[in-house]
Design a protein around this motif. Structure first.
Motif, short mmCIF file in Angstrom:
data_model
loop_
_atom_site.label_atom_id
_atom_site.label_comp_id
_atom_site.label_asym_id
_atom_site.label_seq_id
_atom_site.Cartn_x
_atom_site.Cartn_y
_atom_site.Cartn_z
N THR A 1 15.89 -11.78 3.19
CA THR A 1 14.73 -11.19 3.86
C THR A 1 13.62 -10.74 2.91
O THR A 1 12.48 -10.56 3.34
N GLY A 2 13.96 -10.50 1.64
CA GLY A 2 12.98 -9.93 0.71
C GLY A 2 12.68 -8.48 1.00
O GLY A 2 11.65 -7.95 0.57
N ARG B 1 14.18 -4.23 1.51
CA ARG B 1 15.19 -3.22 1.29
C ARG B 1 15.91 -2.93 2.61
O ARG B 1 15.58 -3.50 3.65
N GLN B 2 16.86 -1.99 2.58
CA GLN B 2 17.59 -1.65 3.80
C GLN B 2 16.64 -1.16 4.90
O GLN B 2 16.91 -1.35 6.09
N GLN B 3 15.55 -0.53 4.50
CA GLN B 3 14.58 -0.06 5.50
C GLN B 3 14.05 -1.22 6.32
O GLN B 3 13.67 -1.04 7.48
N GLY B 4 14.03 -2.40 5.75
CA GLY B 4 13.50 -3.57 6.44
C GLY B 4 14.55 -4.37 7.17
O GLY B 4 14.31 -4.87 8.27
N HIS B 5 15.77 -4.53 6.56
CA HIS B 5 16.78 -5.37 7.23
C HIS B 5 17.79 -4.56 8.05
O HIS B 5 18.43 -5.10 8.95
N GLY B 6 17.98 -3.27 7.75
CA GLY B 6 18.75 -2.38 8.61
C GLY B 6 20.25 -2.42 8.49
O GLY B 6 20.94 -1.68 9.20
N PHE B 7 20.83 -3.22 7.61
CA PHE B 7 22.29 -3.30 7.48
C PHE B 7 22.83 -2.06 6.77
O PHE B 7 22.37 -1.72 5.68
N PHE B 8 23.82 -1.39 7.34
CA PHE B 8 24.41 -0.24 6.65
C PHE B 8 25.83 0.08 7.09
O PHE B 8 26.62 0.59 6.32
N HIS B 9 26.19 -0.22 8.35
CA HIS B 9 27.46 0.25 8.91
C HIS B 9 28.53 -0.83 8.85
O HIS B 9 28.29 -1.97 9.27
N PRO B 10 29.73 -0.51 8.34
CA PRO B 10 30.77 -1.55 8.18
C PRO B 10 31.27 -2.17 9.47
O PRO B 10 31.87 -3.25 9.44
N LYS B 11 31.02 -1.55 10.62
CA LYS B 11 31.55 -2.08 11.88
C LYS B 11 30.47 -2.37 12.92
O LYS B 11 30.79 -2.77 14.04
N GLU C 1 11.01 -13.73 -3.02
CA GLU C 1 9.64 -14.12 -3.36
C GLU C 1 9.63 -15.20 -4.43
O GLU C 1 8.80 -16.12 -4.39
N ALA C 2 10.56 -15.11 -5.39
CA ALA C 2 10.63 -16.10 -6.46
C ALA C 2 10.91 -17.50 -5.89
O ALA C 2 10.26 -18.48 -6.28
N LEU C 3 11.88 -17.59 -4.98
CA LEU C 3 12.22 -18.89 -4.41
C LEU C 3 11.09 -19.43 -3.55
O LEU C 3 10.78 -20.64 -3.58
N VAL C 4 10.48 -18.56 -2.77
CA VAL C 4 9.37 -18.99 -1.91
C VAL C 4 8.19 -19.49 -2.74
O VAL C 4 7.63 -20.57 -2.48
N LYS C 5 7.81 -18.73 -3.77
CA LYS C 5 6.65 -19.12 -4.59
C LYS C 5 6.94 -20.32 -5.47
O LYS C 5 6.11 -21.23 -5.59
N CYS C 6 8.11 -20.34 -6.09
CA CYS C 6 8.43 -21.45 -7.00
C CYS C 6 8.61 -22.77 -6.27
O CYS C 6 8.48 -23.84 -6.87
N CYS C 7 8.90 -22.70 -4.98
CA CYS C 7 9.05 -23.92 -4.18
C CYS C 7 7.81 -24.19 -3.32
O CYS C 7 7.81 -25.13 -2.52
N SER C 8 6.77 -23.37 -3.48
CA SER C 8 5.50 -23.54 -2.76
C SER C 8 5.72 -23.65 -1.25
O SER C 8 5.13 -24.50 -0.58
N ASP D 1 2.14 -14.67 7.02
CA ASP D 1 2.08 -13.37 6.36
C ASP D 1 2.98 -12.37 7.08
O ASP D 1 2.84 -12.16 8.29
N PHE D 2 3.93 -11.81 6.37
CA PHE D 2 4.71 -10.71 6.91
C PHE D 2 5.11 -9.79 5.77
O PHE D 2 5.17 -10.20 4.61
N PHE D 3 5.38 -8.54 6.11
CA PHE D 3 5.61 -7.51 5.09
C PHE D 3 6.87 -7.79 4.28
O PHE D 3 7.92 -8.13 4.82
N LEU D 4 6.74 -7.67 2.97
CA LEU D 4 7.87 -7.85 2.07
C LEU D 4 7.90 -6.72 1.05
O LEU D 4 6.87 -6.18 0.67
N ASP D 5 9.13 -6.38 0.61
CA ASP D 5 9.27 -5.51 -0.56
C ASP D 5 9.35 -6.36 -1.82
O ASP D 5 9.27 -5.84 -2.93
N SER D 6 9.55 -7.65 -1.64
CA SER D 6 9.78 -8.57 -2.75
C SER D 6 8.54 -8.71 -3.63
O SER D 6 7.41 -8.68 -3.14
N HIS D 7 8.77 -8.89 -4.92
CA HIS D 7 7.69 -8.96 -5.91
C HIS D 7 8.00 -10.09 -6.89
O HIS D 7 9.12 -10.21 -7.40
N LEU D 8 7.04 -10.95 -7.13
CA LEU D 8 7.23 -12.06 -8.06
C LEU D 8 7.15 -11.57 -9.50
O LEU D 8 6.12 -11.02 -9.92
#
Length: 563
Positions: free
Chosen positions: A232-233, A235-245, A453-460, A465-472
């Motif tokens: 997703t690029g 942090r947890q604030q963006g993808h929401g995964f935290f609980h084991p069950k 972001e690295a994979l997206v940019k390096c593969c063009s 446009d959507f919000f990302l925490d990812s940084h090249l």
């Protein structure tokens, strides 16, 4: 005491009677026990034949047996874990006939759903093939030629998967984009007496033609919340995964990495045995073929990949391979090659097979025997990864590939530091090699969210446009280095913890109140410890503490608002 008596009585009963009792037990309690996504496919025990992540009971991702002998009956739900599944997007056909035509040479998968079914294929020239007694509940692939039409009919119902083109229509510079994910692999350089060259010589040699990031960190302390950052690029604030069950699902709002590659006309493939990345969490989204079996080992994963590449050699492929051997022993004890290297004390195996040890791996403490096993398992995996490296070297030019190796967390048993976000648990490898990638070691600060972001940019790749925490990273063409990286621990019943690292200090923050069952972070969050990485003026340190604390307050508010 009573439990032991019951167990003794149960095991004294005849085998057939025990099987009946076991079936009754599972029929009553399996839904409760196996409801979470990590138990795929048993979490779907009541609807095993239906697709998942589709718009109806007739369309979606169907999982059927792959390379398994015919299965006549299932004694208990747990047996479903033993089988390998091929997962394909498709549709259920219940009117016994279907017409298919393709603009390109393609293959299309069919799974028969009824025993002793008869499948009839008729081409546009009225040539008819009648196939009897095909094995059911698995995909059979049939070739369709360009601009041809086929009529498919059957006495029973069947599933037909989306056709897969055999030739690449829109060609990319990179013919293979490959992600090697190694669960639980720490950066070897932080272990005394070790280095990439010593413990992973084949991997080190392969990635010398690319960038190795020397200050790379995971964003969480264990697999469930860590891996979504790659896809997703965020942090947890963006993808929401935290609980084991909890029934967390990937990519509810924005496309994930595999979907982006598919939208950009790559053939997408995944092979995995990682049950914290199970299909039920949504990791099948965007993959045209997924091969999954709980705790599938490296041999099966590597050869599933090679079989896929042999079949689709004329396509541009995006592939994700997940390896779990380093995280824990998949086969109860180490293989013979590792046993030869292990000392006597390391034959104690691991706490995961110690029935008296109830501690989760993330909460375990320093253990020299486990560390020894761990090191030898890394060396063993590296030996078999060479098969992939040799395949790439022998079949592709350097400018035709992009290959990256990543991990989600380190290991608690490597250190006496019991903080869940200690450097031994969060400093992980990131290596990347391919067209346009320089040959260097990079000391800039990077984190797992940046891989997206690295994979997206390096593969063009073309993306909305959507919000990302990812940084090249600057090493890959970015315009500015990061000032800091952030790792968080959001685990129900534990205090919220966050570690911010810049080039000079490590700052450890912690909440006063335990994380709530619903994930809410409450109460004050204060700085608990500070560790020097490089020397810096104390007056500047005071300013940074306030700055980082303010950043965390924003992140906590964002997390709580998204619950």
């Amino acid at each position: 005491m009573l439990r032991e008596i019951v167990k003794k009585v149960y095991h004294s009963l005849p085998l057939k009677l025990r099987m009946v009792i076991l079936n009754l037990y599972y029929s009553l309690y399996s839904k409760q026990i196996y409801s979470s996504p990590d138990h795929f496919p048993v979490n779907y025990i009541e609807n095993l034949s239906l697709p998942i992540f589709g718009n109806s009971d007739n369309k979606g991702y169907f999982y059927r047996h792959y390379q398994e002998k015919e299965i006549s009956h299932i004694v208990s739900p747990e047996e479903l874990f033993k089988y390998k599944y091929e997962i394909i997007n498709g549709q259920y056909i219940d009117d016994h006939k279907y017409f298919i035509s393709c603009s390109e040479d393609s293959i299309f998968p069919i799974s028969l759903e009824t025993q002793k079914n008869v499948l009839t294929l008729e081409d546009s020239e009225k040539k008819i093939d009648v196939l009897k007694n095909l094995p059911v509940n698995r995909f059979h692939y049939f070739k369709v030629y360009k601009n041809s039409t086929y009529k498919i009919s059957s006495e029973g119902n069947f599933v037909i998967g989306d056709p897969i083109n055999l030739k690449q229509k829109i060609k990319h510079k990179k013919k293979l984009v490959l992600c090697l994910f190694v669960d639980g692999l720490v950066d070897p350089n932080i272990i005394d007496h070790l280095s990439y060259e010593k413990i992973m010589p084949f991997t080190s040699n392969f990635f010398k033609k690319g960038v190795t990031f020397k200050n790379h960190f995971s964003n969480a302390e264990w697999t469930l919340p860590s891996v979504p950052s790659f896809f997703t690029g965020r942090r947890q604030q963006g993808h929401g995964f935290f609980h084991p069950k909890e029934n967390h699902v990937l990519g509810k709002n924005d496309p994930i990495l595999s979907e982006l590659f598919k939208e950009n006309n790559y053939l997408t493939f995944q092979a995995s045995g990682n049950w914290r990345m199970s299909p039920a969490y949504g990791y099948i989204k965007g993959f045209e073929r997924t091969i999954y079996k709980k705790e599938m080992d490296a041999k099966e994963i590597i050869f599933s990949f090679l079989e896929h590449m042999r079949t689709f050699k004329d396509r541009d492929n995006f592939a994700w391979l997940s390896f779990s051997e380093v995280h824990h022993l998949l086969k109860v004890i180490p293989d013979i090659s590792s046993q030869l290297e292990n000392s006597v004390s390391a034959h104690r195996v691991t706490p995961w097979y110690d029935h008296d040890n109830k501690t989760k791996s993330v909460f375990s403490s320093k253990d020299n025997a486990l560390s020894e096993i761990y090191e030898n398992e890394i060396k063993r995996l590296d030996y078999y990864l060479k098969i992939i490296y040799d395949f790439i070297e022998n079949n592709f030019k350097s400018n035709e590939v992009l290959v990256t190796l990543v991990s989600d967390h380190g290991q608690a048993f490597l250190t006496n530091d019991q903080h869940p976000l200690s450097i031994q648990r969060t400093k992980v490898p990131w290596m990347i090699r391919g067209e346009g990638i320089p040959q260097k070691d990079s000391s800039e600060l990077t984190e797992n969210i940046d891989v997206f972001e690295a994979l997206v940019k390096c593969c063009s790749l073309k993306t909305d446009d959507f919000f990302l925490d990812s940084h090249l990273p600057v090493s890959l063409g970015g315009d500015k280095e990061k000032e800091f990286v952030l790792s968080q621990s959001i685990y129900p019943g534990q205090t919220y913890k966050a570690v911010i690292r810049d080039k000079f200090y490590e700052y450890r923050f912690e909440s006063e109140v335990l994380v709530q069952p619903n994930g809410a972070i409450q109460g004050k969050v204060d700085l608990k410890e500070t560790f020097i990485i490089n020397e810096k003026e104390r007056s500047v340190l005071s300013y940074e503490i306030e700055k980082y604390k303010a950043i965390l307050i924003v992140k906590i508010d964002e997390w709580n608002n998204n619950l």
